[in-house]
Design an enzyme around this catalytic site. Sequence first.
Site, PDB file in Angstrom:
ATOM      1  N   ARG A  12      41.023  40.684  43.694  1.00 41.37           N
ATOM      2  CA  ARG A  12      41.499  39.607  44.579  1.00 41.37           C
ATOM      3  C   ARG A  12      42.108  40.151  45.875  1.00 41.37           C
ATOM      4  O   ARG A  12      43.008  39.546  46.454  1.00 41.37           O
ATOM      5  CB  ARG A  12      42.516  38.702  43.868  1.00 41.37           C
ATOM      6  CG  ARG A  12      41.898  37.877  42.741  1.00 41.37           C
ATOM      7  CD  ARG A  12      42.874  36.810  42.269  1.00 41.37           C
ATOM      8  NE  ARG A  12      42.376  36.168  41.056  1.00 41.37           N
ATOM      9  CZ  ARG A  12      43.146  35.766  40.048  1.00 41.37           C
ATOM     10  NH1 ARG A  12      44.454  35.941  40.106  1.00 41.37           N
ATOM     11  NH2 ARG A  12      42.628  35.198  38.994  1.00 41.37           N
ATOM     12  N   ARG A  18      43.988  34.947  48.994  1.00 39.78           N
ATOM     13  CA  ARG A  18      45.123  34.123  49.377  1.00 39.78           C
ATOM     14  C   ARG A  18      46.317  34.882  49.913  1.00 39.78           C
ATOM     15  O   ARG A  18      47.197  34.288  50.535  1.00 39.78           O
ATOM     16  CB  ARG A  18      45.560  33.293  48.160  1.00 39.78           C
ATOM     17  CG  ARG A  18      44.491  32.329  47.679  1.00 39.78           C
ATOM     18  CD  ARG A  18      44.815  31.786  46.304  1.00 39.78           C
ATOM     19  NE  ARG A  18      44.763  32.826  45.279  1.00 39.78           N
ATOM     20  CZ  ARG A  18      45.037  32.610  43.996  1.00 39.78           C
ATOM     21  NH1 ARG A  18      45.396  31.398  43.590  1.00 39.78           N
ATOM     22  NH2 ARG A  18      44.963  33.591  43.120  1.00 39.78           N
ATOM     23  N   ARG A  78      39.403  30.125  55.998  1.00 37.54           N
ATOM     24  CA  ARG A  78      38.961  29.144  55.017  1.00 37.54           C
ATOM     25  C   ARG A  78      39.579  27.767  55.211  1.00 37.54           C
ATOM     26  O   ARG A  78      39.361  26.865  54.403  1.00 37.54           O
ATOM     27  CB  ARG A  78      39.291  29.642  53.606  1.00 37.54           C
ATOM     28  CG  ARG A  78      38.090  30.225  52.870  1.00 37.54           C
ATOM     29  CD  ARG A  78      38.240  30.086  51.379  1.00 37.54           C
ATOM     30  NE  ARG A  78      38.327  28.697  50.974  1.00 37.54           N
ATOM     31  CZ  ARG A  78      39.002  28.283  49.913  1.00 37.54           C
ATOM     32  NH1 ARG A  78      39.673  29.138  49.176  1.00 37.54           N
ATOM     33  NH2 ARG A  78      39.022  27.008  49.605  1.00 37.54           N
ATOM     34  N   ASP A  84      33.112  33.535  43.422  1.00 32.99           N
ATOM     35  CA  ASP A  84      33.851  33.040  42.265  1.00 32.99           C
ATOM     36  C   ASP A  84      32.945  33.148  41.053  1.00 32.99           C
ATOM     37  O   ASP A  84      31.712  33.042  41.180  1.00 32.99           O
ATOM     38  CB  ASP A  84      34.277  31.587  42.466  1.00 32.99           C
ATOM     39  CG  ASP A  84      35.248  31.125  41.376  1.00 32.99           C
ATOM     40  OD1 ASP A  84      36.471  31.285  41.571  1.00 32.99           O
ATOM     41  OD2 ASP A  84      34.774  30.641  40.336  1.00 32.99           O
ATOM     42  N   TYR A 108      35.045  28.209  29.986  1.00 34.52           N
ATOM     43  CA  TYR A 108      35.145  27.123  30.978  1.00 34.52           C
ATOM     44  C   TYR A 108      34.181  25.985  30.628  1.00 34.52           C
ATOM     45  O   TYR A 108      34.528  24.798  30.716  1.00 34.52           O
ATOM     46  CB  TYR A 108      34.829  27.639  32.378  1.00 34.52           C
ATOM     47  CG  TYR A 108      35.964  28.386  33.023  1.00 34.52           C
ATOM     48  CD1 TYR A 108      37.165  27.754  33.318  1.00 34.52           C
ATOM     49  CD2 TYR A 108      35.839  29.732  33.358  1.00 34.52           C
ATOM     50  CE1 TYR A 108      38.215  28.430  33.911  1.00 34.52           C
ATOM     51  CE2 TYR A 108      36.886  30.421  33.953  1.00 34.52           C
ATOM     52  CZ  TYR A 108      38.069  29.766  34.232  1.00 34.52           C
ATOM     53  OH  TYR A 108      39.110  30.447  34.815  1.00 34.52           O
TER      54      TYR A 108
END
Length: 355
Positions: A38, A42, A51, A87, A162
Amino acid sequence: MSANQSPAGQQPTATYDSAFLKACRREPVPHTPVWFMRQAGRSLPEYLKAREGIPMLESCTRPELVAEITLQPVRRHGVDAAIYFSDIVVPLKAIGIDLDIKPGVGPVVANPIRTRADLAQLRDLTPEDVTYVTEAFGLLTRELGATPLIGFAGAPFTLASYLVEGGPSRNHEHTKALMYGDPQLWADLLDRLADITAAFLEVQIEAGASAVQLFDSWVGALSPADYRRSVLPASRKVFEAVAGYGVPRVHFGVGTGELLGLLGEAGADVVGVDWRVPLDEAARRVGPGKALQGNLDPAVLFAGREAVEAKTREVLDAAAGLEGHVFNLGHGVLPTTDPDALTRLVEYVHTQTER
């Protein structure tokens, strides 16, 4: 030809002699290579700006945006490898699964897979489904030059969790109920996901990935016996599918201290270790013939500089006897991490390990 192959009689490709690929191959390195899970994301203000107003899954299908986001941490931190910005649910979306990534929640699946009839949702993935991936890799490999680019995918178990739960889950009750209650359906589900995952990794390798990482984020919820019986065959199928390309294969999961040997057994060349197990102990569990990746606790970066350096020193000392070591965090960069702390960490590791 993959980005890290150096066939006899041919000149090595630009990335072949990089510190990262040397460490993956368990060869001597000029310094311990560093990258962060990552690292593109963010924690960077430039990422948030790039983004702004663009949903996550849409951002993953815009090649120029993907390239920019992937390059940002390489420019800022001087890391030894880039990791493709995407992702783990992208290949599922690409084959038509009705899902979305909801802010603050994560991937949410409209029609969870609970019955054999539900398997019909999972068709094969083709390169035509993800042309934006091939385009983005082309942009990136030209820009990165000698810096390796890591491709990645979600492992069959984590994708299945998921799909079966319908979203993130703390206890994985629906997933485990299917795994224990209908072992044949579970095996068929994971086998189909293994084919989709392998195809997604093949697209990335053929487009220029120097290495690939398989993320099994949730597999730490299983016992070793359940992993061996119900997950290992599918993960092994993924790794075997891409073995012929000659690129290093990295395997990582969270809370997998009891599974480290099995993660290597699945076919990984490099086993990622979270912060819960020291690297020297992890090496004992994994056994010889594998490089290790890790494993500073991401939360350490919120402490002062001296504390960060002391904890980093502990990781480097534990890695001193390893055949190959790629420095990383024990999980992804936390969203509110100070980017300057990451830059300093890269510099510290490089300086401390310079040969």
